[in-house]
Design a protein around this motif. Structure first.
Motif, PDB file in Angstrom:
ATOM      1  N   UNK A 175       7.840 105.112  64.525  1.00 35.44           N
ATOM      2  CA  UNK A 175       9.004 104.239  64.357  1.00 35.44           C
ATOM      3  C   UNK A 175      10.026 104.952  63.480  1.00 35.44           C
ATOM      4  N   UNK A 176      11.262 104.499  63.565  1.00 35.20           N
ATOM      5  CA  UNK A 176      12.326 105.147  62.795  1.00 35.20           C
ATOM      6  C   UNK A 176      13.403 104.146  62.430  1.00 35.20           C
ATOM      7  N   UNK A 177      14.033 104.379  61.288  1.00 29.22           N
ATOM      8  CA  UNK A 177      15.207 103.610  60.883  1.00 29.22           C
ATOM      9  C   UNK A 177      16.431 104.269  61.498  1.00 29.22           C
ATOM     10  N   UNK A 178      17.204 103.497  62.268  1.00 31.82           N
ATOM     11  CA  UNK A 178      18.379 104.055  62.944  1.00 31.82           C
ATOM     12  C   UNK A 178      19.680 103.402  62.494  1.00 31.82           C
ATOM     13  N   UNK A 179      19.586 102.404  61.613  1.00 28.12           N
ATOM     14  CA  UNK A 179      20.793 101.756  61.123  1.00 28.12           C
ATOM     15  C   UNK A 179      20.580 101.181  59.736  1.00 28.12           C
ATOM     16  N   UNK A 180      21.568 101.324  58.881  1.00 26.09           N
ATOM     17  CA  UNK A 180      21.513 100.741  57.546  1.00 26.09           C
ATOM     18  C   UNK A 180      22.848 100.079  57.239  1.00 26.09           C
ATOM     19  N   UNK A 181      22.792  99.012  56.462  1.00 25.60           N
ATOM     20  CA  UNK A 181      24.018  98.319  56.089  1.00 25.60           C
ATOM     21  C   UNK A 181      23.833  97.547  54.802  1.00 25.60           C
ATOM     22  N   UNK A 182      24.889  97.460  54.012  1.00 23.93           N
ATOM     23  CA  UNK A 182      24.847  96.744  52.739  1.00 23.93           C
ATOM     24  C   UNK A 182      26.180  96.062  52.490  1.00 23.93           C
ATOM     25  N   UNK A 234      27.518  82.652  50.868  1.00 23.13           N
ATOM     26  CA  UNK A 234      26.110  82.294  50.791  1.00 23.13           C
ATOM     27  C   UNK A 234      25.241  83.529  51.000  1.00 23.13           C
ATOM     28  N   UNK A 235      23.979  83.434  50.600  1.00 22.97           N
ATOM     29  CA  UNK A 235      23.055  84.536  50.827  1.00 22.97           C
ATOM     30  C   UNK A 235      22.922  84.817  52.325  1.00 22.97           C
ATOM     31  N   UNK A 236      22.883  83.770  53.144  1.00 24.23           N
ATOM     32  CA  UNK A 236      22.779  83.964  54.587  1.00 24.23           C
ATOM     33  C   UNK A 236      23.987  84.722  55.124  1.00 24.23           C
ATOM     34  N   UNK A 237      25.172  84.384  54.658  1.00 27.49           N
ATOM     35  CA  UNK A 237      26.373  85.098  55.111  1.00 27.49           C
ATOM     36  C   UNK A 237      26.300  86.566  54.743  1.00 27.49           C
ATOM     37  N   UNK A 238      25.867  86.864  53.525  1.00 23.87           N
ATOM     38  CA  UNK A 238      25.746  88.265  53.110  1.00 23.87           C
ATOM     39  C   UNK A 238      24.718  89.000  53.960  1.00 23.87           C
ATOM     40  N   UNK A 239      23.603  88.344  54.260  1.00 27.14           N
ATOM     41  CA  UNK A 239      22.579  88.961  55.110  1.00 27.14           C
ATOM     42  C   UNK A 239      23.146  89.269  56.489  1.00 27.14           C
ATOM     43  N   UNK A 257      24.114  90.084  46.647  1.00 25.20           N
ATOM     44  CA  UNK A 257      24.334  91.111  47.673  1.00 25.20           C
ATOM     45  C   UNK A 257      23.239  91.013  48.718  1.00 25.20           C
ATOM     46  N   UNK A 258      23.336  91.863  49.733  1.00 21.91           N
ATOM     47  CA  UNK A 258      22.311  91.948  50.772  1.00 21.91           C
ATOM     48  C   UNK A 258      22.353  93.334  51.393  1.00 21.91           C
ATOM     49  N   UNK A 259      21.208  93.756  51.928  1.00 18.81           N
ATOM     50  CA  UNK A 259      21.122  95.009  52.685  1.00 18.81           C
ATOM     51  C   UNK A 259      20.196  94.802  53.864  1.00 18.81           C
ATOM     52  N   UNK A 260      20.303  95.702  54.848  1.00 20.63           N
ATOM     53  CA  UNK A 260      19.490  95.600  56.051  1.00 20.63           C
ATOM     54  C   UNK A 260      19.205  96.986  56.612  1.00 20.63           C
ATOM     55  N   UNK A 261      18.040  97.116  57.250  1.00 21.08           N
ATOM     56  CA  UNK A 261      17.644  98.348  57.927  1.00 21.08           C
ATOM     57  C   UNK A 261      17.194  98.002  59.337  1.00 21.08           C
ATOM     58  N   UNK A 262      17.634  98.781  60.318  1.00 21.72           N
ATOM     59  CA  UNK A 262      17.312  98.543  61.719  1.00 21.72           C
ATOM     60  C   UNK A 262      16.254  99.547  62.161  1.00 21.72           C
TER      61      UNK A 262
END
Length: 391
Positions: free
Chosen positions: A11-18, A30-35, A216-221
């Protein structure tokens, strides 16, 4: 039947966002909006239609459940949704591992790992809620800093680790933050005198030894390795992942067999090295979760990245911990302490940036990047990322 039961290269991470880090309580979203914003940023980074996401993973009792996030995004199908249980940031790497497992096993094709908090939604001190049973609260111990202070004091007094090791870790985080415009400590350098003279939060932890929550929020795909090269970004492959707790370690019971450990027991550590097919000396850069500096030093000791006892002070010096030529560069975006604290999800993003070559403090030639999550939590985790050259 295949006997290869590891995650290495599957598996691999192909996208990141913050989203930008805001002072606790300052966000008007809201936290949901940031996510959602972080996930959309990760999708843009990867060149993915958000509707193609079919898996959701979070941790630390994130209030934004996967089905809610997926429905709000308007995804075509939700095939995987899970939450990693365990206190605070102990689940950050485990969340990545869960997502990697899902795509490796064919349970989903495109899984997003996310975490977001705001004071308005989660309250103050969301990292400690529900983790102070009567054994602790009856004796006035009601904050994570107090628990970690007791263990850190034992680390210093009994194990002989000098306070200078903690100081070097903090100073490295702040120095790295000066090159990261997104960091909360950007433009706010920390000198030795200011660190030493700052007030106690819970002795032996000074003010600057402690992280402070941000909105804040961050995400990895995450996708399967076979698909990783089909996306717009440079992939960071999952080489190994471990999580859990060993015998004699539990939920704030305060009588653990190895009281000064960060919780990464020897069998867990061995599994990580063996599964990743690397040794401690092969690691180019580390993001070590520092809710407080003492347990972060204990994490490095648990993994054999830093010697135990008095020798820790000889190794843990500021030059050794910097991205510019250090023996073990750590927390190269500033970490929880100086970049921003959202239960460590930003450190996962930085671990990926190092493999990509896009960190604000890039370690030259970094191929192997280690994420260590949530020391002293009742459940801890780690993930090893690698470049295509490591496969």
């Amino acid at each position: 039947m295949s006997t290869n039961r590891t995650l290495r290269g599957k598996a691999a991470v192909v996208g990141i966002g913050s989203t930008p880090y805001r002072k606790r309580g300052d966000s008007d979203k809201s936290a949901l909006t940031l996510i959602l914003e972080a996930i959309l940023a990760a999708c843009s980074d990867a060149g993915v239609d958000p509707r193609q996401i079919d898996g959701f993973v979070s941790y630390a009792n994130d209030r934004s459940e996967g089905p809610v996030v997926g429905t709000t995004l308007g995804v075509n199908e939700i095939r995987w949704s899970t939450m990693v249980w365990g206190g605070g940031g102990g689940g950050v790497a485990a969340a990545v591992n869960a997502a990697a497992t899902a795509v490796a096993a064919g349970q989903a094709d495109c899984v997003v790992v996310y975490r977001g908090i705001t004071e308005a939604d989660d309250g103050r001190g969301s990292y400690g809620k529900g983790h102070f049973p009567p054994l602790l609260s009856a004796h006035g111990i009601v904050a994570p800093a107090q628990v970690c202070a007791m263990r850190t004091q034992r680390l210093l007094e009994i194990d002989g680790v000098p306070p200078s090791a903690m100081k070097a870790l903090v100073m490295a985080s702040y120095q790295h933050a000066q090159n990261n415009p997104a960091a909360v400590a950007y433009g706010k350098p920390l000198d030795s005198e200011t660190y030493e003279s700052s007030r106690w939060v819970a002795e032996p932890l000074h003010l600057f030894d402690c992280s402070r929550e941000n909105d804040a929020a961050s995400a990895l795909l995450i996708v399967s390795a076979e698909r990783a090269r089909d996306f717009a970004s440079v992939p960071a492959y999952v080489l190994a992942g471990v999580q859990g707790a060993g015998r004699g370690w539990g939920e704030s019971i305060e009588n653990e067999d190895n009281y000064t450990s960060a919780g990464f027991h020897p069998a867990m550590v061995s599994r990580l090295w063996n599964s990743a097919e690397v040794k401690a000396g092969d690691v180019d850069v580390v993001q070590v979760y520092e809710n407080f500096s003492g347990p972060a030093v204990a994490s490095l000791i648990d993994f054999g990245l830093c010697p135990a006892g008095s020798a820790a002070g000889e190794f843990m010096t500021l030059p050794n911990l910097l991205a510019d030529g250090g023996k073990l560069p750590i927390n190269t975006a500033g970490g929880n302490i100086a970049e921003g604290f959202v239960h460590g999800i930003g450190m996962a993003v930085e671990a990926v940036r190092q493999v990509r070559g896009s960190s604000p403090n890039q370690v030259k030639g970094a191929e192997v990047s280690l994420l260590l999550g949530g020391p002293v939590a009742p459940f801890v985790s780690a993930t090893m990322f690698g470049s295509a050259a490591t496969l």
